[in-house]
Write a protein that holds these residues in place. Structure first.
Motif, short mmCIF file in Angstrom:
data_model
loop_
_atom_site.label_atom_id
_atom_site.label_comp_id
_atom_site.label_asym_id
_atom_site.label_seq_id
_atom_site.Cartn_x
_atom_site.Cartn_y
_atom_site.Cartn_z
N LEU A 4 0.87 -1.26 0.06
CA LEU A 4 -0.20 0.04 0.08
C LEU A 4 0.80 1.15 -0.22
N THR A 5 1.64 1.13 0.71
CA THR A 5 2.89 2.49 0.76
C THR A 5 3.74 2.56 -0.22
N LYS A 6 4.20 1.41 -0.75
CA LYS A 6 4.90 1.59 -2.13
C LYS A 6 4.37 2.27 -3.27
N HIS A 7 2.90 1.53 -3.44
CA HIS A 7 2.02 2.09 -4.27
C HIS A 7 1.66 3.63 -4.04
N ARG A 8 1.61 4.32 -2.79
CA ARG A 8 1.48 5.62 -2.80
C ARG A 8 2.68 6.28 -3.13
N ALA A 9 3.84 5.70 -3.00
CA ALA A 9 5.22 6.23 -2.99
C ALA A 9 5.25 6.23 -4.72
N GLU A 10 4.65 5.34 -5.52
CA GLU A 10 4.64 5.46 -7.00
C GLU A 10 3.77 6.74 -7.41
N MET A 11 2.79 6.78 -6.75
CA MET A 11 1.72 7.99 -7.15
C MET A 11 2.57 9.42 -6.83
N GLU A 12 3.66 9.56 -5.99
CA GLU A 12 4.11 10.63 -5.81
C GLU A 12 5.13 10.87 -7.03
N VAL A 13 5.78 9.61 -7.46
CA VAL A 13 6.81 9.53 -8.64
C VAL A 13 5.91 10.03 -10.01
N TRP A 14 4.78 9.60 -9.95
CA TRP A 14 4.06 9.90 -11.25
C TRP A 14 3.59 11.38 -10.99
N ARG A 15 3.35 11.87 -9.79
CA ARG A 15 2.97 13.32 -9.75
C ARG A 15 4.28 14.09 -10.15
N GLY A 16 5.64 13.89 -9.86
CA GLY A 16 6.73 14.39 -10.23
C GLY A 16 6.71 14.34 -12.00
N SER A 17 6.29 13.30 -12.50
CA SER A 17 6.31 13.28 -13.85
C SER A 17 5.39 14.43 -14.52
N GLN A 18 4.32 14.43 -13.95
CA GLN A 18 3.39 15.37 -14.16
C GLN A 18 4.02 16.78 -14.25
N GLU A 19 4.87 16.90 -13.17
CA GLU A 19 5.37 18.20 -13.14
C GLU A 19 6.79 18.60 -13.90
N GLY A 20 7.01 17.56 -14.58
CA GLY A 20 8.17 17.80 -15.36
C GLY A 20 9.54 17.23 -15.38
N LEU A 21 9.36 16.07 -14.28
CA LEU A 21 10.49 15.35 -13.95
C LEU A 21 10.40 14.11 -14.73
N ASN A 22 11.69 13.76 -15.28
CA ASN A 22 11.79 12.49 -15.99
C ASN A 22 12.19 11.21 -15.05
N VAL A 23 11.08 10.30 -15.25
CA VAL A 23 11.20 9.34 -14.18
C VAL A 23 11.16 8.00 -14.77
N VAL A 24 11.53 6.70 -14.16
CA VAL A 24 11.40 5.48 -14.36
C VAL A 24 11.29 4.59 -13.19
N ILE A 25 10.35 3.70 -13.37
CA ILE A 25 9.90 2.98 -12.10
C ILE A 25 10.30 1.56 -12.37
N ILE A 26 10.96 0.75 -11.34
CA ILE A 26 10.99 -0.82 -11.64
C ILE A 26 10.34 -1.14 -10.49
N ASN A 27 9.83 -2.48 -10.80
CA ASN A 27 9.00 -3.30 -9.68
C ASN A 27 9.65 -4.67 -9.43
N PRO A 28 10.56 -4.74 -8.84
CA PRO A 28 11.23 -5.99 -8.51
C PRO A 28 10.52 -7.26 -7.84
N GLY A 29 10.91 -8.38 -8.08
CA GLY A 29 10.16 -9.42 -7.19
C GLY A 29 11.16 -9.81 -6.05
N VAL A 30 11.19 -10.89 -5.75
CA VAL A 30 12.10 -11.25 -4.52
C VAL A 30 13.58 -11.02 -4.97
N ILE A 31 14.55 -10.32 -4.51
CA ILE A 31 15.68 -10.01 -4.92
C ILE A 31 16.83 -11.13 -4.40
N ILE A 32 17.42 -11.76 -5.06
CA ILE A 32 18.49 -12.77 -4.70
C ILE A 32 19.94 -12.20 -4.76
N GLY A 33 20.56 -11.99 -3.64
CA GLY A 33 21.85 -11.47 -3.67
C GLY A 33 22.60 -11.70 -2.32
#
Length: 336
Positions: free
Chosen positions: A155-184
């Motif tokens: 829920l909070t990560k989705h809300r964070a994405e909305m902030e990023v998309w809001r930034g894109s609407q205000e002129g910021l170039n953005v990319v978002i990645i949605n990783p699964g379980v990260i092995i390292g």
């Protein structure tokens, strides 16, 4: 100058190493309780002789993503930002903490990117912020979002994405990645690192279902390739393979020289474990590890489609088993 948030985590440490090896001038923020030595240790897994030299090349700035004055210092002369900082918890009582760090913290990063005319922002989200699919279909970047069945972290990560998309609407170039379980390697007591400990303990039971998995180096490769491209204002699922928990624990067990699990956890066992987990949390104040939504996600696993990143970048994922073997070798050295 490139700024990295979350540089002391699994993704951030590997991202810093990649950037430094490519002669990028890097600044990273850290909190007072951050373990900077762990970053240098991760470097040593790959470039033992140069680990200290590379680590010393990082411009570390003490700053919390909710501390605006400190962040303003960190953003000076920054052109590109990788935002990987996040609080991870699936405990419902941590919702407001999660919202403060993941959503409000991301809003701060976006605002500072805008005010400092940052050229591009790469945000690390989660597949948990991908909308659920109709049964029988793979999840894609275009799935409609519904928070009804999402855990508090998603829920909070989705809300964070909305902030990023809001930034894109205000002129910021953005990319978002949605990783699964990260092995390292290197973070054995948190996140996906717990899988190594579970497999090493040779438990006979495995949970039902499965999810999407990806190696940390593929996540970093995806982030940096997208950042250097002309692609903007898009999101990408970062999943190399959809694997059941039985399969991943069996692969880990084999690499660790342990017995693979053979008995599936039934719903009644999961619910019993949830009850005792709730009591433990109530009595000790510790985080809950099993909730109703956790069990539901196990019983109704999602399958993720990675075709978009393949088509867009011609992306080729590295061999998951080779990375697991590499991680298990390090795990055994550090946990004899």
């Amino acid at each position: 100058m490139v700024l990295v948030t979350g540089g002391t985590g699994l993704v951030g440490a590997h991202l810093l190493l990649h950037l430094l090896q490519n002669n990028t001038k890097v600044r990273a923020i850290y909190r007072e309780d951050s373990n900077l030595k762990q970053v240098e240790k991760v470097f040593s897994y790959y470039v033992k002789e140069k680990a200290s030299e590379l680590f010393d090349a990082i411009d570390w700035v003490l700053a919390d993503i909710n501390n605006i004055p400190a962040l303003e210092t960190a953003f000076k002369n920054v052109d590109y930002v990788y935002h990987a900082a996040a609080l991870i918890s699936f405990d419902p009582k941590d919702y407001y903490k999660l919202k403060k760090v993941n959503a409000l913290g991301t809003a701060n990063i976006v605002n500072l990117c805008l005010s400092n005319k940052v050229k591009k922002l790469c945000y690390v989200s989660t597949i948990g912020a991908i909308g659920k699919s109709v049964e029988g279909h793979k999840a894609t970047e275009e799935n409609d979002w519904s928070g009804q069945e999402a855990n508090v972290y998603a829920l909070t990560k989705h809300r964070a994405e909305m902030e990023v998309w809001r930034g894109s609407q205000e002129g910021l170039n953005v990319v978002i990645i949605n990783p699964g379980v990260i092995i390292g390697p290197g973070f054995w007591q948190q996140g996906s690192g717990n899988l190594f400990s579970i497999a090493n303990n040779a438990k006979n039971y495995y949970p039902p279902g499965g999810t999407g998995f990806i190696t940390v180096n593929d996540v970093v490769k995806m982030m940096t390739t997208l950042m250097h491209s002309e692609i903007v204002n898009q999101r990408f699922i970062a999943v190399a393979e959809n694997i059941t928990y039985k399969e991943i624990l069996s692969i880990l067990a084999k690499a660790l020289g342990k017995k693979a699990p053979s008995k599936i956890l039934r719903v009644w066992q999961l619910n019993l474990a949830r009850f005792f987990d709730y009591l433990r949390s109530l009595m000790t104040g510790g985080k809950r590890k099993i909730t109703k939504k956790t069990i539901k996600s196990l019983m109704q696993p999602e399958v993720y489609d990675n075709q978009k990143i393949k088509d867009t970048l011609g992306f080729q994922f590295e061999d998951m088993k080779e990375t697991i073997n590499f991680c298990c070798k390090i795990f055994k050295e550090e946990n004899p």
